[in-house]
Design a protein around this motif. Sequence first.
Motif, PDB file in Angstrom:
ATOM      1  N   GLY A 143       0.815  -1.204   0.000  1.00  5.24           N
ATOM      2  CA  GLY A 143       0.000   0.000   0.000  1.00  5.24           C
ATOM      3  C   GLY A 143       0.848   1.253   0.000  1.00  5.24           C
ATOM      4  N   VAL A 144       1.906   1.263   0.815  1.00  7.43           N
ATOM      5  CA  VAL A 144       2.808   2.415   0.858  1.00  7.43           C
ATOM      6  C   VAL A 144       3.465   2.624  -0.495  1.00  7.43           C
ATOM      7  CG1 VAL A 144       4.961   3.289   1.849  1.00  7.43           C
ATOM      8  CG2 VAL A 144       3.221   2.287   3.341  1.00  7.43           C
ATOM      9  N   LEU A 145       3.978   1.536  -1.090  1.00  8.54           N
ATOM     10  CA  LEU A 145       4.629   1.644  -2.393  1.00  8.54           C
ATOM     11  C   LEU A 145       3.648   2.117  -3.465  1.00  8.54           C
ATOM     12  CD1 LEU A 145       6.849  -1.588  -2.385  1.00  8.54           C
ATOM     13  CD2 LEU A 145       7.604   0.790  -2.113  1.00  8.54           C
ATOM     14  N   SER A 146       2.441   1.593  -3.436  1.00  7.32           N
ATOM     15  CA  SER A 146       1.435   1.961  -4.420  1.00  7.32           C
ATOM     16  C   SER A 146       1.126   3.455  -4.359  1.00  7.32           C
ATOM     17  CB  SER A 146       0.160   1.156  -4.197  1.00  7.32           C
ATOM     18  OG  SER A 146      -0.822   1.459  -5.157  1.00  7.32           O
ATOM     19  N   LEU A 147       0.980   3.990  -3.141  1.00  5.84           N
ATOM     20  CA  LEU A 147       0.681   5.408  -2.991  1.00  5.84           C
ATOM     21  C   LEU A 147       1.881   6.275  -3.354  1.00  5.84           C
ATOM     22  CD1 LEU A 147      -1.447   5.405   0.272  1.00  5.84           C
ATOM     23  CD2 LEU A 147      -2.219   6.006  -2.009  1.00  5.84           C
ATOM     24  N   LEU A 148       3.082   5.829  -2.993  1.00  8.45           N
ATOM     25  CA  LEU A 148       4.284   6.600  -3.321  1.00  8.45           C
ATOM     26  C   LEU A 148       4.485   6.683  -4.832  1.00  8.45           C
ATOM     27  CD1 LEU A 148       6.854   5.438  -0.601  1.00  8.45           C
ATOM     28  CD2 LEU A 148       5.754   7.690  -0.808  1.00  8.45           C
ATOM     29  N   VAL A 149       4.301   5.559  -5.509  1.00  6.09           N
ATOM     30  CA  VAL A 149       4.467   5.550  -6.966  1.00  6.09           C
ATOM     31  C   VAL A 149       3.405   6.430  -7.628  1.00  6.09           C
ATOM     32  CG1 VAL A 149       4.319   4.128  -9.042  1.00  6.09           C
ATOM     33  CG2 VAL A 149       5.615   3.323  -7.065  1.00  6.09           C
ATOM     34  N   THR A 150       2.155   6.247  -7.220  1.00  7.90           N
ATOM     35  CA  THR A 150       1.069   7.043  -7.804  1.00  7.90           C
ATOM     36  C   THR A 150       1.272   8.528  -7.544  1.00  7.90           C
ATOM     37  OG1 THR A 150      -0.454   5.188  -7.457  1.00  7.90           O
ATOM     38  CG2 THR A 150      -1.426   7.341  -7.915  1.00  7.90           C
TER      39      THR A 150
END
Length: 247
Positions: A143-150
């Motif tokens: 979830g953290v990676l997904s939000l950071l990338v987005t």
Amino acid sequence: MVSTDGLTALWDRLFSAQPDPPPLLVLVTAAVALLVVSARMPWRIARNAVTIAHEGGHALAALFTGRRLHGIRLHSDTSGLTLSAGRPSGPGMILTLFAGYVAPSLVGLAGAWLLGGNRITLLLWVAVALLLAMLVLVRNVFGVLSLLVTGGVVLAVSWYASPQVQAAFAWTCVWFLLFGGVRPVAELQRLRSRGRLPESDADQLARLTPFPPLLWVTLFALVNLVALVAGAALLAGPILADAGLTG
């Protein structure tokens, strides 16, 4: 310290209106977004953005109704989970459950309203701010990676890209949310009809109210379709203006 001139320039950049996009851009971005939503592989990748909006809707509704928000989890299979504490029934729980499936379309409608006023930079920066706010609530690595990338992609486009690229990106994203909010509702009903989602939002709402799950699925679909039509009307402004159909 930031100078007054710097703050004024930042304010002007954030709230100034950009020129109307070419009508062709509006049509092409709509076609691209529809293709992404319709095609199997692009949809599997891009659906993470819909999941982010879905879980963000649950979280915002929980906070709005006074529930205690424990966290959000986003998974690699594009599913998600928002945990909140409070009364297990009542209006707050009902609104929290209802908000998920309509959130992507309503976010898309809000984005269409901003784009209707040509506030492209404002739209992108608001999106970054919302993703950062959601980041502090996420409780798993994906979830953290997904939000950071987005958020990183949106920030990079808003800061470094040309106005033309910003416009194409913003219109594509908003079209995607408007189209992408409809498909999960159809998928929800298809999986429910096969008995594969006994704990879906619609089934939980049915247990909290006198109304059957199918009614809640229908309400999800109606809200999202109305948002799609209204959002499309806002986004089609440049086309209507070019055709001389607006005042």
